[in-house]
Write a protein that holds these residues in place. Structure first.
Motif, PDB file in Angstrom:
ATOM      1  N   THR A  62       0.861  -1.178   0.000  1.00 18.46           N
ATOM      2  CA  THR A  62       0.000   0.000   0.000  1.00 18.46           C
ATOM      3  C   THR A  62       0.897   1.227   0.000  1.00 18.46           C
ATOM      4  O   THR A  62       1.057   1.914   1.009  1.00 18.46           O
ATOM      5  CB  THR A  62      -0.904   0.024   1.250  1.00 18.46           C
ATOM      6  OG1 THR A  62      -1.554  -1.242   1.387  1.00 18.46           O
ATOM      7  CG2 THR A  62      -1.976   1.109   1.139  1.00 18.46           C
ATOM      8  N   THR A  64       0.817   3.752  -2.513  1.00 23.04           N
ATOM      9  CA  THR A  64       0.325   4.864  -3.321  1.00 23.04           C
ATOM     10  C   THR A  64      -1.016   5.316  -2.769  1.00 23.04           C
ATOM     11  O   THR A  64      -1.720   4.562  -2.101  1.00 23.04           O
ATOM     12  CB  THR A  64       0.138   4.462  -4.798  1.00 23.04           C
ATOM     13  OG1 THR A  64      -0.784   3.366  -4.881  1.00 23.04           O
ATOM     14  CG2 THR A  64       1.470   4.051  -5.425  1.00 23.04           C
ATOM     15  N   SER A  65      -1.369   6.554  -3.068  1.00 21.74           N
ATOM     16  CA  SER A  65      -2.648   7.096  -2.624  1.00 21.74           C
ATOM     17  C   SER A  65      -2.997   8.284  -3.496  1.00 21.74           C
ATOM     18  O   SER A  65      -2.108   8.982  -4.016  1.00 21.74           O
ATOM     19  CB  SER A  65      -2.574   7.523  -1.152  1.00 21.74           C
ATOM     20  OG  SER A  65      -3.769   8.162  -0.753  1.00 21.74           O
ATOM     21  N   ALA A  66      -4.313   8.525  -3.664  1.00 19.03           N
ATOM     22  CA  ALA A  66      -4.751   9.695  -4.431  1.00 19.03           C
ATOM     23  C   ALA A  66      -4.296  10.971  -3.739  1.00 19.03           C
ATOM     24  O   ALA A  66      -4.041  11.990  -4.382  1.00 19.03           O
ATOM     25  CB  ALA A  66      -6.277   9.679  -4.576  1.00 19.03           C
ATOM     26  N   LYS A 121      -3.989  -6.243  -3.684  1.00 15.03           N
ATOM     27  CA  LYS A 121      -2.946  -5.212  -3.774  1.00 15.03           C
ATOM     28  C   LYS A 121      -1.640  -5.751  -4.350  1.00 15.03           C
ATOM     29  O   LYS A 121      -0.778  -4.973  -4.775  1.00 15.03           O
ATOM     30  CB  LYS A 121      -2.677  -4.616  -2.390  1.00 15.03           C
ATOM     31  CG  LYS A 121      -3.835  -3.791  -1.827  1.00 15.03           C
ATOM     32  CD  LYS A 121      -3.491  -3.270  -0.453  1.00 15.03           C
ATOM     33  CE  LYS A 121      -4.573  -2.338   0.062  1.00 15.03           C
ATOM     34  NZ  LYS A 121      -4.605  -1.045  -0.643  1.00 15.03           N
ATOM     35  N   ASP A 187     -11.317   6.156   2.179  1.00 15.78           N
ATOM     36  CA  ASP A 187     -10.536   5.541   1.099  1.00 15.78           C
ATOM     37  C   ASP A 187     -11.319   5.379  -0.202  1.00 15.78           C
ATOM     38  O   ASP A 187     -10.855   4.692  -1.119  1.00 15.78           O
ATOM     39  CB  ASP A 187     -10.032   4.164   1.548  1.00 15.78           C
ATOM     40  CG  ASP A 187      -9.027   4.249   2.685  1.00 15.78           C
ATOM     41  OD1 ASP A 187      -8.419   5.328   2.856  1.00 15.78           O
ATOM     42  OD2 ASP A 187      -8.856   3.252   3.404  1.00 15.78           O
ATOM     43  N   THR A 189     -11.890   7.268  -2.807  1.00 14.41           N
ATOM     44  CA  THR A 189     -11.194   7.683  -4.033  1.00 14.41           C
ATOM     45  C   THR A 189     -10.114   6.683  -4.417  1.00 14.41           C
ATOM     46  O   THR A 189     -10.000   6.280  -5.586  1.00 14.41           O
ATOM     47  CB  THR A 189     -10.572   9.078  -3.854  1.00 14.41           C
ATOM     48  OG1 THR A 189     -11.606  10.011  -3.547  1.00 14.41           O
ATOM     49  CG2 THR A 189      -9.868   9.516  -5.131  1.00 14.41           C
ATOM     50  N   ASP A 190      -9.319   6.255  -3.445  1.00 18.86           N
ATOM     51  CA  ASP A 190      -8.268   5.264  -3.716  1.00 18.86           C
ATOM     52  C   ASP A 190      -8.860   3.953  -4.215  1.00 18.86           C
ATOM     53  O   ASP A 190      -8.328   3.327  -5.141  1.00 18.86           O
ATOM     54  CB  ASP A 190      -7.435   5.013  -2.456  1.00 18.86           C
ATOM     55  CG  ASP A 190      -6.441   6.132  -2.188  1.00 18.86           C
ATOM     56  OD1 ASP A 190      -6.121   6.877  -3.128  1.00 18.86           O
ATOM     57  OD2 ASP A 190      -5.998   6.257  -1.036  1.00 18.86           O
ATOM     58  N   ASP A 191      -9.952   3.511  -3.605  1.00 16.96           N
ATOM     59  CA  ASP A 191     -10.580   2.251  -4.014  1.00 16.96           C
ATOM     60  C   ASP A 191     -11.105   2.347  -5.449  1.00 16.96           C
ATOM     61  O   ASP A 191     -10.958   1.408  -6.240  1.00 16.96           O
ATOM     62  CB  ASP A 191     -11.714   1.889  -3.059  1.00 16.96           C
ATOM     63  CG  ASP A 191     -11.203   1.356  -1.722  1.00 16.96           C
ATOM     64  OD1 ASP A 191     -10.001   1.048  -1.635  1.00 16.96           O
ATOM     65  OD2 ASP A 191     -12.006   1.251  -0.780  1.00 16.96           O
ATOM     66  N   ASN A 193      -9.989   4.387  -7.822  1.00 14.23           N
ATOM     67  CA  ASN A 193      -8.834   4.462  -8.729  1.00 14.23           C
ATOM     68  C   ASN A 193      -8.178   3.103  -8.929  1.00 14.23           C
ATOM     69  O   ASN A 193      -7.658   2.799 -10.004  1.00 14.23           O
ATOM     70  CB  ASN A 193      -7.800   5.452  -8.185  1.00 14.23           C
ATOM     71  CG  ASN A 193      -8.268   6.887  -8.269  1.00 14.23           C
ATOM     72  OD1 ASN A 193      -9.221   7.199  -8.979  1.00 14.23           O
ATOM     73  ND2 ASN A 193      -7.595   7.775  -7.561  1.00 14.23           N
ATOM     74  N   ALA A 194      -8.195   2.276  -7.869  1.00 10.99           N
ATOM     75  CA  ALA A 194      -7.568   0.948  -7.940  1.00 10.99           C
ATOM     76  C   ALA A 194      -8.514  -0.107  -8.509  1.00 10.99           C
ATOM     77  O   ALA A 194      -8.107  -1.250  -8.706  1.00 10.99           O
ATOM     78  CB  ALA A 194      -7.100   0.525  -6.551  1.00 10.99           C
TER      79      ALA A 194
END
Length: 282
Positions: A62, A64-66, A121, A187, A189-191, A193-194
């Motif tokens: 884990t 990376t992040s927006a 991940k 989370d 936005t991150d979810d 994007n992923a």
């Protein structure tokens, strides 16, 4: 001096030592309240090292992040910490596993479930396809935490299963689920994007709030029922208190995504009632 204290606090939380300690405390409380022998020190160390191992594995992937949060920035510079604690946690887990090898089917189930949570991940195409199936990942994570910290100590202490154990298991599940909802809200936005499908990413804020309040309602009812079923008033209040604090923090937590609020306050609240129960017995 202040800088050194901040460094120690940051390292303790971001290295997952804090989460491992919380898991051990939650496990201790389950044994303390509902088994004749109380908590088993070897089991607490097993849970501590297993949590350290699994969380180090999870956070290693884990990176990376927006939004570049302090934790993600720290992780990008200190990935070696998670490698080191993964192997330290693995060694400790294997060391204490020998005391509970007869319960391997129960333990294997929790290990598989923990791996499946992190699997999407891992940069392996076959595993990343699991992102499409992760609709209930919040439900899944709360179930794993509840199973490890509640069901396993009951099974390993071989105490007769009682209605109070069932009520406590339900109460803890919905309490942990309340906190998981807030983490998933943060989370979203991150979810997206992923490509991770989560129930919370599909729900509107009003729906998330209703789900949160429903979870609190079940937590509140089962905790009150524990008192009716014979749990002492202090211990009932200890269990209820962090749930009330989480409700009070809901508005702030859905607007302020500060790392310390989430990784120290909210995560720490999972073990808060355990601390209260332990200190009350000193």
């Amino acid at each position: 001096m202040l800088k050194a204290l901040r460094f120690c606090r940051t390292f303790f939380i971001y290295s997952n030592l804090f989460m491992a300690g919380c898991a051990a405390l939650m496990t201790a409380q389950s044994g303390l309240l509902f088994t004749p022998t109380g908590y088993n020190s070897s089991l607490l160390l097993f849970v501590f090292f297993a949590t350290l191992c699994s969380y180090s594995f999870h956070w290693y992937f884990t990176n990376t992040s927006a939004i570049l949060t302090p934790r993600v920035s720290w992780l990008q510079q200190n990935r070696w910490v998670h490698v080191l604690f993964f192997f330290a946690g693995l060694a400790g887990t294997l060391l204490y596993l020998q005391y509970f090898i007869q319960y391997w089917p129960w333990i294997a189930g929790s290990m598989i479930a923990t791996f499946l949570y992190t699997a999407p991940k891992i940069p392996i195409p076959l595993l990343q396809k699991l992102r499409r199936l992760a609709l209930g990942k919040t439900i899944f994570l709360a179930a794993v935490w509840t199973y490890v910290s509640t069901v396993l100590p009951f099974v390993m202490e071989e105490a007769p299963w009682t209605r109070s154990m069932t009520l406590f298991t339900i109460s803890r599940y919905f309490f942990v689920y309340m906190i998981c909802i807030l983490f998933d809200y943060r989370d979203r936005t991150d979810d997206k994007n992923a490509g991770i499908r989560s129930l919370i990413t599909y729900m509107e804020p009003a729906g998330i709030r209703r789900l949160f309040l429903f979870s609190f309602g079940i937590f509140f009812i089962t905790t009150g029922w524990l008192f009716i079923d014979g749990l002492s008033l202090p211990d009932s209040v200890f269990i209820l208190t962090p749930g009330l604090i989480v409700v009070a923090l809901y508005r702030r937590a859905t607007r302020d995504f500060n790392d310390m609020l989430y990784y120290f306050v909210l995560d720490g609240l999972m073990a808060f009632s355990a601390l209260l129960s332990l200190f009350a017995r000193i």
